[in-house]
Every structure is written in C-alpha cells, then in structure tokens.
Motif scaffolding. Structure first.
Motif, PDB file in Angstrom:
ATOM      1  N   SER A  18       0.817  -1.220   0.000  1.00  0.00           N
ATOM      2  CA  SER A  18       0.000   0.000   0.000  1.00  0.00           C
ATOM      3  C   SER A  18       0.846   1.262   0.000  1.00  0.00           C
ATOM      4  O   SER A  18       0.364   2.341  -0.363  1.00  0.00           O
ATOM      5  CB  SER A  18      -0.929   0.004   1.217  1.00  0.00           C
ATOM      6  OG  SER A  18      -0.199   0.120   2.425  1.00  0.00           O
ATOM      7  N   VAL A  26      -7.176   4.731  -1.990  1.00  0.00           N
ATOM      8  CA  VAL A  26      -7.209   3.273  -1.813  1.00  0.00           C
ATOM      9  C   VAL A  26      -6.018   2.814  -0.976  1.00  0.00           C
ATOM     10  O   VAL A  26      -6.153   2.001  -0.056  1.00  0.00           O
ATOM     11  CB  VAL A  26      -7.228   2.567  -3.183  1.00  0.00           C
ATOM     12  CG1 VAL A  26      -7.181   1.047  -3.001  1.00  0.00           C
ATOM     13  CG2 VAL A  26      -8.469   2.956  -3.970  1.00  0.00           C
ATOM     14  N   VAL A  67      -6.174   0.922   2.707  1.00  0.00           N
ATOM     15  CA  VAL A  67      -5.512  -0.364   2.929  1.00  0.00           C
ATOM     16  C   VAL A  67      -4.482  -0.247   4.045  1.00  0.00           C
ATOM     17  O   VAL A  67      -4.393  -1.116   4.924  1.00  0.00           O
ATOM     18  CB  VAL A  67      -4.852  -0.860   1.627  1.00  0.00           C
ATOM     19  CG1 VAL A  67      -3.994  -2.094   1.884  1.00  0.00           C
ATOM     20  CG2 VAL A  67      -5.910  -1.170   0.582  1.00  0.00           C
ATOM     21  N   LEU A 101      -6.502  -4.855  -3.386  1.00  0.00           N
ATOM     22  CA  LEU A 101      -6.648  -3.398  -3.340  1.00  0.00           C
ATOM     23  C   LEU A 101      -5.292  -2.700  -3.355  1.00  0.00           C
ATOM     24  O   LEU A 101      -5.159  -1.608  -3.931  1.00  0.00           O
ATOM     25  CB  LEU A 101      -7.432  -2.998  -2.086  1.00  0.00           C
ATOM     26  CG  LEU A 101      -8.925  -3.316  -2.080  1.00  0.00           C
ATOM     27  CD1 LEU A 101      -9.538  -2.981  -0.737  1.00  0.00           C
ATOM     28  CD2 LEU A 101      -9.645  -2.552  -3.192  1.00  0.00           C
ATOM     29  N   VAL A 145      -4.250  -2.468  -6.848  1.00  0.00           N
ATOM     30  CA  VAL A 145      -5.037  -1.419  -7.506  1.00  0.00           C
ATOM     31  C   VAL A 145      -4.422  -0.052  -7.225  1.00  0.00           C
ATOM     32  O   VAL A 145      -4.308   0.808  -8.118  1.00  0.00           O
ATOM     33  CB  VAL A 145      -6.502  -1.468  -7.046  1.00  0.00           C
ATOM     34  CG1 VAL A 145      -7.264  -0.229  -7.512  1.00  0.00           C
ATOM     35  CG2 VAL A 145      -7.185  -2.728  -7.560  1.00  0.00           C
ATOM     36  N   ASN A 146      -3.996   0.169  -5.971  1.00  0.00           N
ATOM     37  CA  ASN A 146      -3.370   1.438  -5.603  1.00  0.00           C
ATOM     38  C   ASN A 146      -2.074   1.652  -6.386  1.00  0.00           C
ATOM     39  O   ASN A 146      -1.775   2.772  -6.823  1.00  0.00           O
ATOM     40  CB  ASN A 146      -3.090   1.443  -4.098  1.00  0.00           C
ATOM     41  CG  ASN A 146      -2.424   2.707  -3.626  1.00  0.00           C
ATOM     42  OD1 ASN A 146      -3.005   3.771  -3.613  1.00  0.00           O
ATOM     43  ND2 ASN A 146      -1.155   2.594  -3.236  1.00  0.00           N
TER      44      ASN A 146
END
Length: 432
Positions: free
Chosen positions: A231, A262, A266, A409, A412-413
């Motif tokens: 993250s 995002v 996270v 996620l 995705v970030n």
C-alpha cells in the motif's frame, strides 16, 4: 459486618503528597547533594571562556539567562536531546500516556462504562500514575518451565524495537532522530521484527495460552504486512524517494491521500491488524485465551509491553500522517516573532534585555510540530474508535481479508500511482 471504606478527601490527599515531598526534599538535601558534590570533587571540570567551570559557577550560570539560554539551545541541537526528549522517546511516551487516558474516557462514553467514566476527582488523570505505581510494585512471576533469558529479554526488545520505529518518524523540518535516505525501508525492517519478538515471547513462556496467542499473532502480522508494504509503494512511485522527510516535504501543496485514497484505506486497515486493535485483536482475545501472548507477563514486564504497544501505535499514526496527510505541512498559524526577540532577546515593555540564544525554536519548527501533532492525534482517535464500535472477527475471516481482498486493493493502488505517473499528471516534481 463488612468494613466501610473511608471517603476520599482531597485535603488529606494533598497533605499526604506534601508530606512525601517534604521527606524527598529532606533526603535529597542531606544525602543527594553532598554525594553529588563529592563526586564532582574528583571530576576534572572543563574550562569555558578561560574560566574553570565549578559546580557553584554552573548553578550561577543556570540562573543567568544570558549564559543558560545559549547552553540550552546548544543542548537542544545535540543527538541526546533528540533521542531522549524531542522528537524521541520522551515526546512519544507523553503522547502514549495521553492516548491511554483518552482511550479510557472515550470508550467509557461510547459503552457507558461507569468505572472509567467517573473514576477520580480530576477526570481520572491520577489513575495513570496509579497504574504506573501498581505495575512497578507488583511482583514479577516467571513460569517455572519458562525459557528465562528469552522471557526476560522479550519485553525489553519489544520496547527497544518500538523506540527504533519512533526514531524514524519526522515531526518537523529537520526534527527527526534518524533521518536516513532509506527511511521507509528502515520502517519495513523494524516492523518485521515484531512478529519474531511476539512468537519468541509466547514460546519462551512454555504455556499453551501464550503459545496460541503467539501463533495467532504470527499468522495475523505476516498476512497483513504484505498488503501494508504494497500500500505504500504508490507514495514511493509518485515521490521517487524512500526518505520520510522528503516524502513529507513533497506534500506542501496537497496530501497524497487525495490521489491515493485506496492506498490510505488499505494502510489504515493493515495498521489496525499490526497493532492488534479491535476488530483484529485475536492474539489477545480475552474471552478465549485469557490475554493471548501476554498471559504470563506480570508486573513491570507487562508494563513494558504495554509501553511498547502504545509507542508503536504513535509511530504508526505518525507514519500515516507523514505518508498520506502531508506530515508537518499546514497553514502558518504560529504568529511571527517580533523583530526585537530575533535581534535582542527578551522584550519587557520599554526594557529590552540583550540575551543571545532566543528564540529557542524557529517558527517553521513550531508550526510544523503543531500540525503534525494535530494530525497524529486525529489519526490516533480513529485507531481507538473501532474498539468501542466493532466486534472481534474470526481468524478465517481475518486471514481471508489479508491474503485476498487487501492485497488486491494494494495492487489497484499501485496501478493508480503508475497511471498518474505515466499520464504526466503527477511525479517526483509534483503536479506536471
């Protein structure tokens, strides 16, 4: 017939404090000061400005602002001051103590807990000192079949690791204990020690409840450390640096949470799991395994673990502020110093005392510290809030969340950060 406890009287409490203070001052005067003088007699004192520094001269200098303030300012520029006082252990321990007090009061208001809500005459502030005295005075009990060297060392290593984590967090421009170029990698390295310390302390107790809690903590921390690290890669991609001070300085115009929400979400969820906070407090599930890997710790050994836990909480909150909320950046709210203070010293009406060494702190440092503390306290509040709202989740739900949803996620970030970088919207230089 049961005995009736005497009612609390503030006057008697103050009288007992004054009595204790009298004996402390008396003993220091009769024993402490003469002992210090005897020790100083055998120490070779330095020569400053052609004048031999004696204990009496040192006391005279402390009473003279024109001499004491430059010495104090020089001391504040030393590594010892940064480590011991600010922004190191003393500053973090003060925030940790305030966090304990606020957590008790906040949870009491959320859950209508009568004890913490009405405890004490001064909002229960003295309960912190009572808890400290209780932990210091309680007997430390070591299990008969425990691995004693590891069992004794685990709480100390835990606090030392949390203190190393605190040392990497920049509070204001130039105010950080360890300003290393690979600071974020240092954070990852320090965080990686906590699962090892936890499982070693649980195993060394040679008891089933700590061992079950240690295994749970190991599963939890390992499964959540991977999405935690992933993250933060978005911030590294956009800033082009691993230095935490440079990451904070890069957010002078906007915080990274605006472009990487995002990643911030996270990181916050994984942070709760790393801190073993509800709803991720499975390693310490009281209703199932007593107190988890902390079960066999008693007295000040338990107190050291709790101190390390709250230092770790402050460090994680400060890291979230540095990475996603702009760090020390914020509008200038500290009023400008008068020109007389910057050039002459202290101004008292028509009298101006020419005292070197003032001001002790510059405006940029004061303003940065103010915004950092306000943001960190806000993040700590949201870390504490789930304890009064959410129930504990099951271990299978926890592992599934860490290994599947949060890792997805986190990627995705990363893709969002890469898209912003290659589209020319953002980069190490800011807005393109």
């Amino acid at each position: 017939m049961s005995a009736i406890a005497p009612k609390f009287k503030l006057s008697e409490f103050i009288k007992s404090l004054l009595d204790n203070l009298f004996w402390i001052v008396l003993l220091l005067s009769l024993i402490g000061i003469p002992a210090i003088q005897v020790v100083l007699f055998f120490i070779e004192m330095p020569v400053i400005n052609g004048e031999l520094l004696t204990p009496f001269l040192a006391l005279t200098w402390l009473a003279d602002p024109s001499r004491s303030l430059p010495i104090l300012k020089a001391f504040m520029a030393t590594d010892m001051f940064r480590v011991v006082a600010f922004p190191g252990f003393g500053f973090a321990a003060l925030i940790a103590a305030g966090t304990i007090f606020v957590e008790r009061k906040m949870l009491a208001k959320l859950q209508l807990r009568v004890g913490p809500f009405y405890c004490g005459k001064i909002e229960g502030i003295l309960q912190l000192m009572g808890d400290g005295l209780k932990l210091i005075s309680k007997e430390i009990i070591i299990p008969a079949k425990a691995d004693k060297p590891i069992f004794w060392a685990a709480p100390v290593i835990f606090v030392a690791t949390a203190a190393a984590f605190v040392a990497l967090i920049p509070v204001a421009p130039g105010w950080v204990v360890a300003d290393v170029d690979l600071g974020l990698l240092g954070v990852f390295a320090v965080i990686g020690f906590f699962p090892i310390i936890t499982i070693l302390s649980a195993w060394s107790a040679n008891s089933k409840f700590p061992f079950i809690g240690g295994i749970r903590a190991l599963f939890q921390m390992v499964s959540f450390e991977i999405p935690l690290i992933l993250s933060l890669l978005g911030v590294v991609i956009l800033t082009g640096t691993l230095n935490l001070s440079e990451i904070a300085a890069s957010q002078s115009n906007f915080p990274w949470i605006i472009f990487l929400p995002v990643g911030a979400i996270v990181f916050f969820i994984t942070m709760l799991a790393e801190l073993e906070r509800i709803p991720f407090d499975l390693p310490e599930a009281e209703s199932e395994i007593v107190a988890g890997w902390l079960t066999e710790f008693s007295g000040m050994m338990y107190g050291l673990v709790q101190l390390g836990t709250y230092l770790k909480l402050y460090a994680f909150a400060g890291l979230f502020v540095v990475l996603f909320l702009g760090g020390w950046n914020g509008p200038m709210v500290v009023p400008p110093f008068p020109e007389e203070i910057l050039t002459d010293g202290i101004v008292m009406g028509p009298i101006t005392a020419k005292i070197p060494g003032l001001p002790l702190f510059d405006q940029e440092m004061l303003n940065g510290t103010l915004w950092f503390v306000l943001k960190t306290v806000g993040v700590i509040f949201f870390i504490l809030l789930p304890r009064g709202v959410f129930p504990r989740i099951r271990i299978d739900m926890l592992l599934s969340l860490g290994w599947t949803k949060l890792i997805g996620l986190a990627f995705v970030n990363i893709f969002i950060a890469l898209g912003l970088l290659y589209a020319g919207v953002l980069g190490p230089g800011g807005l393109q």
